[in-house]
Write a protein that holds these residues in place. Structure first.
Motif, PDB file in Angstrom:
ATOM      1  N   GLY A  54      83.708 -33.132  23.140  1.00  0.00           N
ATOM      2  CA  GLY A  54      83.106 -34.867  23.720  1.00  0.00           C
ATOM      3  C   GLY A  54      82.424 -35.913  23.204  1.00  0.00           C
ATOM      4  N   GLY A  55      81.690 -34.543  21.619  1.00  0.00           N
ATOM      5  CA  GLY A  55      80.568 -35.460  21.268  1.00  0.00           C
ATOM      6  C   GLY A  55      79.949 -34.601  20.944  1.00  0.00           C
ATOM      7  N   LEU A  56      78.580 -34.857  19.768  1.00  0.00           N
ATOM      8  CA  LEU A  56      77.761 -33.543  18.663  1.00  0.00           C
ATOM      9  C   LEU A  56      76.278 -34.740  18.922  1.00  0.00           C
ATOM     10  CD1 LEU A  56      77.799 -31.452  17.101  1.00  0.00           C
ATOM     11  CD2 LEU A  56      77.809 -32.492  15.133  1.00  0.00           C
ATOM     12  N   HIS A  57      75.654 -33.910  19.001  1.00  0.00           N
ATOM     13  CA  HIS A  57      74.539 -34.200  19.664  1.00  0.00           C
ATOM     14  C   HIS A  57      73.284 -33.329  18.452  1.00  0.00           C
ATOM     15  CE1 HIS A  57      75.730 -34.500  23.231  1.00  0.00           C
ATOM     16  NE2 HIS A  57      75.040 -36.523  23.216  1.00  0.00           N
ATOM     17  N   GLY A  58      73.236 -31.755  17.664  1.00  0.00           N
ATOM     18  CA  GLY A  58      72.841 -31.391  16.907  1.00  0.00           C
ATOM     19  C   GLY A  58      73.508 -30.788  16.048  1.00  0.00           C
ATOM     20  N   LEU A  59      72.856 -30.052  14.484  1.00  0.00           N
ATOM     21  CA  LEU A  59      74.054 -29.907  13.846  1.00  0.00           C
ATOM     22  C   LEU A  59      73.299 -28.818  12.975  1.00  0.00           C
ATOM     23  CD1 LEU A  59      76.318 -28.814  11.977  1.00  0.00           C
ATOM     24  CD2 LEU A  59      75.411 -30.470  10.657  1.00  0.00           C
ATOM     25  N   ILE A  60      73.058 -27.022  12.794  1.00  0.00           N
ATOM     26  CA  ILE A  60      72.686 -26.636  12.600  1.00  0.00           C
ATOM     27  C   ILE A  60      73.644 -26.305  11.554  1.00  0.00           C
ATOM     28  CG2 ILE A  60      70.500 -24.566  12.361  1.00  0.00           C
ATOM     29  CD1 ILE A  60      70.552 -26.316  14.411  1.00  0.00           C
ATOM     30  N   ASN A  61      73.266 -26.266   9.758  1.00  0.00           N
ATOM     31  CA  ASN A  61      73.592 -25.629   8.583  1.00  0.00           C
ATOM     32  C   ASN A  61      72.924 -24.502   8.117  1.00  0.00           C
ATOM     33  OD1 ASN A  61      75.793 -27.590   8.050  1.00  0.00           O
ATOM     34  ND2 ASN A  61      73.731 -29.043   7.609  1.00  0.00           N
ATOM     35  N   CYS A  62      73.422 -23.147   9.377  1.00  0.00           N
ATOM     36  CA  CYS A  62      73.187 -22.250   8.833  1.00  0.00           C
ATOM     37  C   CYS A  62      73.643 -21.018   7.743  1.00  0.00           C
ATOM     38  CB  CYS A  62      72.861 -21.402   9.733  1.00  0.00           C
ATOM     39  SG  CYS A  62      72.312 -19.791   9.527  1.00  0.00           S
ATOM     40  N   ALA A  63      75.209 -21.303   7.565  1.00  0.00           N
ATOM     41  CA  ALA A  63      75.574 -20.874   6.929  1.00  0.00           C
ATOM     42  C   ALA A  63      75.693 -20.346   5.317  1.00  0.00           C
ATOM     43  CB  ALA A  63      77.628 -21.320   6.466  1.00  0.00           C
ATOM     44  N   GLY A  64      75.873 -19.006   5.231  1.00  0.00           N
ATOM     45  CA  GLY A  64      75.420 -18.669   3.303  1.00  0.00           C
ATOM     46  C   GLY A  64      75.810 -17.406   3.568  1.00  0.00           C
ATOM     47  N   ILE A  65      76.166 -17.725   1.942  1.00  0.00           N
ATOM     48  CA  ILE A  65      76.017 -16.771   1.143  1.00  0.00           C
ATOM     49  C   ILE A  65      75.677 -15.971  -0.067  1.00  0.00           C
ATOM     50  CG2 ILE A  65      78.280 -16.301   1.572  1.00  0.00           C
ATOM     51  CD1 ILE A  65      79.300 -17.082  -1.305  1.00  0.00           C
ATOM     52  N   LEU A  66      75.607 -14.605  -0.455  1.00  0.00           N
ATOM     53  CA  LEU A  66      74.138 -14.269  -1.765  1.00  0.00           C
ATOM     54  C   LEU A  66      76.258 -13.958  -2.689  1.00  0.00           C
ATOM     55  CD1 LEU A  66      71.572 -12.099   0.104  1.00  0.00           C
ATOM     56  CD2 LEU A  66      70.880 -14.504  -1.647  1.00  0.00           C
ATOM     57  N   ARG A  67      75.785 -13.826  -4.226  1.00  0.00           N
ATOM     58  CA  ARG A  67      76.337 -12.758  -5.229  1.00  0.00           C
ATOM     59  C   ARG A  67      75.346 -12.880  -5.982  1.00  0.00           C
ATOM     60  NH1 ARG A  67      78.889 -13.195  -1.014  1.00  0.00           N
ATOM     61  NH2 ARG A  67      81.235 -13.575  -1.264  1.00  0.00           N
TER      62      ARG A  67
END
Length: 253
Positions: free
Chosen positions: A81-94
């Motif tokens: 129904g919608g969006l109220h918050g976003l946590i940008n946590c995706a990440g990788i190491l190389r």
């Protein structure tokens, strides 16, 4: 923001920091949009969350793909129904050194593939999810919060040219977006985690772990639940925007 019954998206929710954040927010009554490239990992997070009576929906997505991100956020709107918050946590190491020279001969260098993979996920993925998330929040008319997970490595760290650059970019987006999105009632914050207890640190030799702990002023590695608590604090405090919180036990690289 009172997150009870608010829709919060968490990228990288299949394991590690993302899973810990999702569980914490679910305990506080949020409805979670769990995003990860690995469905099996997502299902493990879902099982843990539902065992605690949490509410969630799963979205398998490669955050480095514009088409997949656009499709995912459209699905979030349709399903939740919608969006109220976003946590940008995706990440990788190389990790790798820029160059390695032995006896005057170049024996190794960081490949473009090593560089690009990290930039694509960590920085471009944050940009794409931030863009689509902000659009949903702005159109929803209720404002919202974006939290970018960076790292103290953004100041520069040996063997992490790609990772440090990506996390510096993630941090710069916090200030830029906070200024741009304030007109829509959207706050943007970032967190710089230090050295945390992970599968990688658990595999360290005891003497190396001791040296690491001694280098951190509080005397211990960070725990995922502490990062999750900080995310919740940011969501709850409506006067926080455009700043980075260093969650590093006093450690500075």
């Amino acid at each position: 923001m009172d997150i009870k019954q608010k829709v919060i998206a968490v990228t990288g929710a299949g394991r590690g920091f993302g899973r810990a954040i999702a569980l914490r927010l679910a305990e506080q009554g949020a409805i979670l949009a769990l995003i990860d490239v690995n469905r099996t990992d997502l299902e493990v997070t879902e099982a843990e969350l539902r065992s605690r009576d949490g509410q969630c929906a799963l979205f398998v997505c490669n955050v480095a793909s514009e088409a997949e991100v656009e499709t995912t956020f459209a699905a979030i709107k349709e399903q939740l129904g919608g969006l109220h918050g976003l946590i940008n946590c995706a990440g990788i190491l190389r990790d790798g050194m820029l160059i390695k020279v032995k006896e005057g001969e170049l024996v190794e260098k960081m490949s473009l593939a090593q560089w690009q993979a990290v930039i694509d996920v960590n920085l471009t993925g944050t940009f794409l999810c931030g863009r689509e998330g902000a659009a949903l929040m702005a159109k929803g008319g209720q404002g919202g919060v974006i939290v970018n997970i960076s790292s103290i490595a953004r100041a520069g760290n040996i063997g992490q040219s790609n990772y440090a650059a990506s996390k510096a970019g993630v941090a710069s987006l916090v200030v830029t977006w906070a200024r741009e999105l304030a007109r829509h009632g959207i706050r943007v914050m970032g967190i710089d985690p230090g050295v945390f207890a992970t599968d990688m640190t658990a595999a360290m030799k005891p003497e190396a772990m001791t040296r690491m702990q001694q280098a951190i002023p509080v005397g211990s590695l960070g725990e995922a639940h502490q990062l999750a608590e900080t995310v919740h604090f940011i969501l709850a405090n409506d006067y926080l925007s455009g700043r980075m919180i260093a969650l590093d036990g006093g450690l500075r690289l």
